[in-house]
Design a protein around this motif. Structure first.
Motif, PDB file in Angstrom:
ATOM      1  N   VAL A 118      -7.639  -4.205  -7.122  1.00 54.14           N
ATOM      2  CA  VAL A 118      -7.372  -3.855  -5.746  1.00 54.14           C
ATOM      3  C   VAL A 118      -7.506  -2.366  -5.592  1.00 54.14           C
ATOM      4  O   VAL A 118      -7.130  -1.543  -6.537  1.00 54.14           O
TER       5      VAL A 118
ATOM      6  N   TYR B  62       0.771  -6.495   1.991  1.00 60.40           N
ATOM      7  CA  TYR B  62      -0.333  -7.430   2.347  1.00 60.40           C
ATOM      8  C   TYR B  62      -0.404  -8.569   1.547  1.00 60.40           C
ATOM      9  O   TYR B  62      -0.163  -8.477   0.230  1.00 60.40           O
TER      10      TYR B  62
ATOM     11  N   ARG C 270     -12.134  -8.501 -10.643  1.00 59.69           N
ATOM     12  CA  ARG C 270     -11.893  -7.840  -9.581  1.00 59.69           C
ATOM     13  C   ARG C 270     -10.618  -6.976  -9.523  1.00 59.69           C
ATOM     14  O   ARG C 270      -9.496  -7.157 -10.434  1.00 59.69           O
TER      15      ARG C 270
ATOM     16  N   GLU D  22      -7.462   1.016  -2.324  1.00 61.94           N
ATOM     17  CA  GLU D  22      -7.191   1.398  -1.092  1.00 61.94           C
ATOM     18  C   GLU D  22      -7.831   2.439  -0.664  1.00 61.94           C
ATOM     19  O   GLU D  22      -8.213   3.244  -1.144  1.00 61.94           O
ATOM     20  N   ASN D  23      -8.078   2.051   0.718  1.00 58.93           N
ATOM     21  CA  ASN D  23      -8.833   3.154   1.489  1.00 58.93           C
ATOM     22  C   ASN D  23      -7.811   4.357   1.844  1.00 58.93           C
ATOM     23  O   ASN D  23      -6.786   4.016   2.404  1.00 58.93           O
TER      24      ASN D  23
ATOM     25  N   ASN E 255       0.934  -1.370  -0.019  1.00 64.28           N
ATOM     26  CA  ASN E 255       0.102  -0.150   0.028  1.00 64.28           C
ATOM     27  C   ASN E 255       0.941   1.234   0.089  1.00 64.28           C
ATOM     28  O   ASN E 255       2.176   1.188  -0.004  1.00 64.28           O
TER      29      ASN E 255
ATOM     30  N   TYR F 127     -13.041 -12.421  -0.183  1.00 61.86           N
ATOM     31  CA  TYR F 127     -11.529 -12.058  -0.245  1.00 61.86           C
ATOM     32  C   TYR F 127     -10.964 -11.053   0.499  1.00 61.86           C
ATOM     33  O   TYR F 127     -11.747 -10.098   1.017  1.00 61.86           O
ATOM     34  N   TYR F 128      -9.788 -11.398   1.170  1.00 62.51           N
ATOM     35  CA  TYR F 128      -9.410 -10.524   2.224  1.00 62.51           C
ATOM     36  C   TYR F 128      -7.838 -10.547   2.311  1.00 62.51           C
ATOM     37  O   TYR F 128      -7.142 -11.391   1.682  1.00 62.51           O
TER      38      TYR F 128
ATOM     39  N   TYR G 207      -8.610  -3.871  -0.281  1.00 61.82           N
ATOM     40  CA  TYR G 207      -9.515  -4.450  -0.511  1.00 61.82           C
ATOM     41  C   TYR G 207     -10.020  -4.601  -2.045  1.00 61.82           C
ATOM     42  O   TYR G 207      -9.419  -4.061  -2.785  1.00 61.82           O
TER      43      TYR G 207
ATOM     44  N   LYS H 234     -12.495  -4.684  -5.159  1.00 64.12           N
ATOM     45  CA  LYS H 234     -13.803  -4.278  -5.723  1.00 64.12           C
ATOM     46  C   LYS H 234     -13.998  -4.874  -7.193  1.00 64.12           C
ATOM     47  O   LYS H 234     -12.998  -5.019  -7.997  1.00 64.12           O
TER      48      LYS H 234
ATOM     49  N   PHE I 245      -5.846   0.624   4.160  1.00 61.16           N
ATOM     50  CA  PHE I 245      -6.332  -0.790   4.117  1.00 61.16           C
ATOM     51  C   PHE I 245      -6.618  -1.220   2.596  1.00 61.16           C
ATOM     52  O   PHE I 245      -7.439  -0.248   1.903  1.00 61.16           O
TER      53      PHE I 245
END
Length: 67
Positions: free
Chosen positions: A52, A13, A50, A54-55, A7, A31-32, A62, A64, A60
């Motif tokens: 990747v 991660y 999907r 990032e918040n 990130n 998925y995590y 995730y 989508k 974090f």
């Protein structure tokens, strides 16, 4: 080896996948991302439908769905 993503804060991660059973009996795939690689649930690549994301507030990761 699991798919790894770093990130913006520089933390790496690893992507994992798990099939869980919901209360009604339906199976759903989740998925995590985790900081450690868990061989039983690790996957090698991001699913084709999907992407990747990032918040921006906390970094974090995730998945989508692609538009």
């Amino acid at each position: 080896m699991a798919y790894a993503h770093t990130n913006t804060k520089g933390v790496t991660y690893y992507l994992h996948k798990k099939d869980v059973q919901l209360r009604g009996g339906k199976l759903q795939t989740i998925y995590y991302f985790a900081k450690d690689e868990r061989p039983a649930d690790a996957i090698d690549a991001v699913p084709a439908d999907r992407q990747v994301d990032e918040n921006p507030r906390n970094g974090f990761l995730y998945l989508k769905k692609k538009k």
